[in-house]
Write an enzyme that holds these catalytic residues in place. Structure first.
Site, mmCIF file in Angstrom:
data_model
loop_
_atom_site.group_PDB
_atom_site.id
_atom_site.type_symbol
_atom_site.label_atom_id
_atom_site.label_comp_id
_atom_site.label_asym_id
_atom_site.label_seq_id
_atom_site.Cartn_x
_atom_site.Cartn_y
_atom_site.Cartn_z
ATOM 1 N N THR A 71 -10.585 2.163 -11.927
ATOM 2 C CA THR A 71 -10.924 1.485 -10.787
ATOM 3 C C THR A 71 -12.183 2.582 -10.369
ATOM 4 O O THR A 71 -12.656 3.984 -10.723
ATOM 5 C CB THR A 71 -9.895 2.400 -8.766
ATOM 6 O OG1 THR A 71 -9.525 3.376 -9.402
ATOM 7 C CG2 THR A 71 -8.791 1.283 -9.639
ATOM 8 N N HIS A 118 1.232 4.587 -2.457
ATOM 9 C CA HIS A 118 1.739 6.186 -2.863
ATOM 10 C C HIS A 118 3.370 5.897 -3.115
ATOM 11 O O HIS A 118 3.223 7.687 -3.770
ATOM 12 C CB HIS A 118 1.557 6.810 -0.895
ATOM 13 C CG HIS A 118 0.530 6.223 -0.518
ATOM 14 N ND1 HIS A 118 -1.147 7.034 -1.193
ATOM 15 C CD2 HIS A 118 -0.485 5.723 0.412
ATOM 16 C CE1 HIS A 118 -1.940 6.290 -0.635
ATOM 17 N NE2 HIS A 118 -1.849 5.639 1.027
ATOM 18 N N HIS A 157 -5.490 6.977 -2.547
ATOM 19 C CA HIS A 157 -6.302 6.214 -1.583
ATOM 20 C C HIS A 157 -7.340 5.323 -2.619
ATOM 21 O O HIS A 157 -8.280 7.124 -3.508
ATOM 22 C CB HIS A 157 -6.923 6.517 -0.280
ATOM 23 C CG HIS A 157 -6.122 6.850 0.455
ATOM 24 N ND1 HIS A 157 -5.634 7.573 1.459
ATOM 25 C CD2 HIS A 157 -5.116 5.460 1.229
ATOM 26 C CE1 HIS A 157 -4.495 7.044 2.168
ATOM 27 N NE2 HIS A 157 -4.078 5.867 2.384
ATOM 28 N N HIS A 193 0.986 -1.282 0.198
ATOM 29 C CA HIS A 193 -0.047 -0.278 0.323
ATOM 30 C C HIS A 193 0.591 0.775 0.359
ATOM 31 O O HIS A 193 0.897 2.072 -0.826
ATOM 32 C CB HIS A 193 -1.123 -0.220 1.268
ATOM 33 C CG HIS A 193 -1.914 1.477 1.576
ATOM 34 N ND1 HIS A 193 -3.202 1.171 0.703
ATOM 35 C CD2 HIS A 193 -1.569 2.386 2.084
ATOM 36 C CE1 HIS A 193 -3.463 2.382 1.677
ATOM 37 N NE2 HIS A 193 -3.037 3.004 2.027
ATOM 38 N N GLU A 194 2.033 1.485 0.808
ATOM 39 C CA GLU A 194 3.040 2.430 0.771
ATOM 40 C C GLU A 194 3.352 2.901 -0.228
ATOM 41 O O GLU A 194 3.843 3.796 -1.010
ATOM 42 C CB GLU A 194 3.505 2.571 2.076
ATOM 43 C CG GLU A 194 2.722 2.053 3.712
ATOM 44 C CD GLU A 194 1.890 3.538 3.818
ATOM 45 O OE1 GLU A 194 1.876 4.512 3.325
ATOM 46 O OE2 GLU A 194 0.753 3.709 4.434
HETATM 47 ZN ZN LIG Z 1 -1.997 5.357 2.105
#
Ligand SMILES: [Zn+2]
Length: 644
Positions: free
Chosen positions: A252, A231, A237, A227-228
């Site tokens: 998405t 980013h 997000h 996840h990071e």
């Molecule tokens: Zn995040």
């Protein structure tokens, strides 16, 4: 785009509501803080977003030939406890998760619902633990730093050695991942492209790193890093950090907000069109076991920053995972200057593999010619600099096979000269005008004064007491060669102690004695007219009931070449300071006027008995002669005994 990012910052505070089952990612909070600290970051991010949108336009629907890009990665394990110092195996388990997730090779990708299978993004990224450091030394890609910090929060201090963390390796060549105790329930946070190089990378809490050891359910499958790193490669997000917000990705679905836990499928959005939400996307907030895909649109955003003119495209040319070349001779990295004053500074850099030594150069910004010196270490102390002046520095590595290029030039500016020191004690040029130093109950007085002219001499006086008879005088902060002498009241010609170190070395006199308390005088003077009208010296005077010792100084008081007696004349007690020279022992004799020995004693060299106290109250009044002789020398001085 500027409007977009500003909006993201404003709205994110409303959507950071935490339902307890959501993962807690600190990335947007950190972005908000960084933009407040450095508004120009918005401009960088605008430019990067423009480049990303151009890339997306040229590569619609995730199309185009893509080769696998390998990202050299370094883990900085920053630990206070042994538990926080996670194992190499746990770090390797995290790398394995990244390598699976970013190539769509994760074993749970088959759980992807059929409606999303067509948009699964194989990002075609690999992550290697670095094999060489920025300086070209070999490494296993893991640094370990012990710290006293118990929890770091999200203020980026774990990325700063000055705060007990560790500085990033050049983020143009490495993905830096710090593993530490973040605290506050935060699993991890990342810095988006466009942020400061000094804090670039990803931070993971040690409990949410990898799949082994300290990895803690329900975030124990290494997806916090996935996840990071998403980013870090510019992914937002999936709910766009706003109600029904945009994640800047076209394939998405629009989400209401973050999903936590493990949502049942299908979970419908109430946003426009009521689409099924992609809750299994790595950029949602679900449990590790319930996220297992990127979309093709997310892939394109990530590839955009890694390719062409992308802000992280330099990673493709990084030597970070290349084998260490036994003959390479890299330019030093990390050149920086610290301890900068008006006249001095220290330059340092990182050690380079295969270096024999380094050639360090500096000059004023206005000059054209460098001052060079070869040094074997990795730092140089600069002295004699001009105040308020910009300087340039650079350094190159010298190896057996030749020299590297010079490092990039690093500049620093010396500080303004200190204001002239006020001297509250003038005029005190004679013993008669000596200024009194009152010694507080702590036992130590400290004052600042200066030798303002070549003719200036400073006299001070103070009292010791019967209960605190022992004396130490320290003279420090010298910019010129000053000396100091200590006198006992009654004989201001013969010092009981003198310190005459050369140059600007500190001076110290220690005078341990058993005489009753009285006035002492201190004389401070410049050698050969030395003075400094701007900078004060520090004089500290200590009186003590116990004997004082020479601390942190190899220099000895007095190299004496005479026999000292005081007071003289005397009636009760005398103090004798004997000069041992290089000898270990000597004989001290007292003879009367006829030459008859009335007292003799053998003395052994010892710092503590360099000064001898003798009771002479039983001596008849008259003239006596003291003689001290060693194997090599003999000293004689007259002593007058008077009636009480
Ligand atoms: Zn995040």
């Amino acid at each position: 785009m500027r409007v977009l990012f500003t909006l993201l910052c404003i709205v994110q505070m409303f959507v950071q509501n935490n339902f307890g089952q959501e993962r807690n990612c600190g990335t947007m909070e950190v972005l908000d803080r960084q933009i407040k600290e450095n508004p120009s970051m918005l401009k960088n991010m605008d430019e990067i977003e423009r480049q990303v949108q151009e890339y997306i336009r040229k590569h619609p629907n995730g199309s185009g030939e893509r080769t696998v890009i390998t990202i050299p990665t370094v883990f900085h394990v920053v630990y206070r406890t042994a538990t926080e110092n996670i194992s190499d195996a746990q770090v390797q388990s995290q790398i394995a998760v990244l390598n699976a997730d970013f190539k769509a090779l994760n074993s749970d990708i088959g759980l992807t619902p059929s409606i999303f299978q067509g948009v699964i993004g194989n990002v075609e990224l690999e992550f290697c633990l670095a094999t060489q450091t920025p300086s070209g030394n070999s490494t296993n890609g893991i640094t370990r730093t012990s710290t006293t910090v118990s929890s770091w929060g999200t203020n980026d201090n774990v990325k700063r050695s000055t705060y007990g963390g560790v500085n990033p390796w050049n983020p143009s060549n490495y993905l830096n991942i710090w593993v530490c105790n973040i605290g506050g329930g935060v699993l991890g946070y990342a810095q988006f492209p466009g942020g400061p190089a000094t804090t670039d990378g990803v931070v993971l809490d040690y409990r949410y790193t990898g799949t082994l050891g300290t990895a803690t359910a329900p975030y124990h499958k290494g997806r916090t890093a996935t996840h990071e790193v998403g980013h870090w490669l510019n992914l937002r997000h999936i709910w766009g950090d706003a109600n029904c917000g945009s994640d800047l990705v076209s394939d998405t679905p629009v989400h209401n907000t973050a999903n936590g836990g493990c949502p049942a499928y299908p979970h419908y959005s109430t946003c426009s069109g009521a689409p099924v939400e992609m809750t299994m996307n790595y950029m949602d907030y679900t449990y590790d076991a319930c996220m297992y895909m990127f979309s093709q649109g997310q892939k394109t955003r990530m590839r955009a920053v890694l390719e062409g003119s992308g802000s992280r495209s330099g990673l493709q040319n990084s030597p970070g995972c290349m084998p260490v070349d036994p003959n390479q001779c890299n330019a030093p990295s990390g050149l920086s200057t610290t301890n900068i004053t008006a006249a001095t500074a220290t330059s340092g850099w990182s050690a380079v593999a295969n270096a024999i030594n380094y050639t360090y150069e500096y000059k004023t910004n206005a000059a054209t010619i460098w001052t060079a010196q070869d040094v074997s270490g990795t730092s140089v102390n600069l002295t004699g600099l001009t105040s308020s002046t910009a300087y340039n520095t650079r350094v190159k590595t010298n190896c057996s096979a030749g020299s590297s290029v010079y490092s990039a030039t690093v500049n620093f500016t010396t500080t303004a000269p200190p204001p002239p020191c006020p001297d509250q004690y003038e005029n005190n040029n004679t013993s008669n005008s000596a200024k009194t130093i009152s010694i507080p109950s702590s036992g130590t007085a400290s004052i600042n004064a200066k030798i303002g002219t070549s003719a200036d001499v400073d006299w001070f006086k103070f009292k010791n007491s019967n209960s605190k008879r022992n004396i130490r005088v320290n003279l420090t902060g010298l910019t010129q060669n000053y000396d100091v002498a200590l006198f006992r009241k009654g004989d201001l010609n013969t010092p009981v102690g003198i310190s005459q170190n050369s140059g600007t070395a500190d001076e110290q006199i220690i005078f341990n004695n058993t005489l009753s308390g009285t006035d002492y005088y201190i004389k401070i003077y410049g050698v050969d007219g030395a003075f400094d009208n701007n900078i004060c010296y520090n004089l500290s005077v200590t009186i003590s009931s116990s004997s004082l010792r020479v601390d942190n100084h190899d220099e000895q008081i007095l190299p004496l070449n005479e026999l000292i007696i005081y007071p003289n004349p005397a009636s009760d007690e005398i103090t004798v300071v004997v000069p041992f020279g290089n000898q270990k022992e000597g004989i001290l004799s007292i003879l009367d006027i006829t030459g008859k020995v009335v007292n003799t004693q053998k003395l052994t060299f010892d710092k503590s008995i360099k000064t001898i106290n003798m009771d002479v109250s039983q001596f008849k009044s008259g003239m006596y002669v003291l003689n001290f002789r060693t194997l090599t020398d003999s000293y004689t001085r007259k002593l007058a005994i008077t009636d009480k």
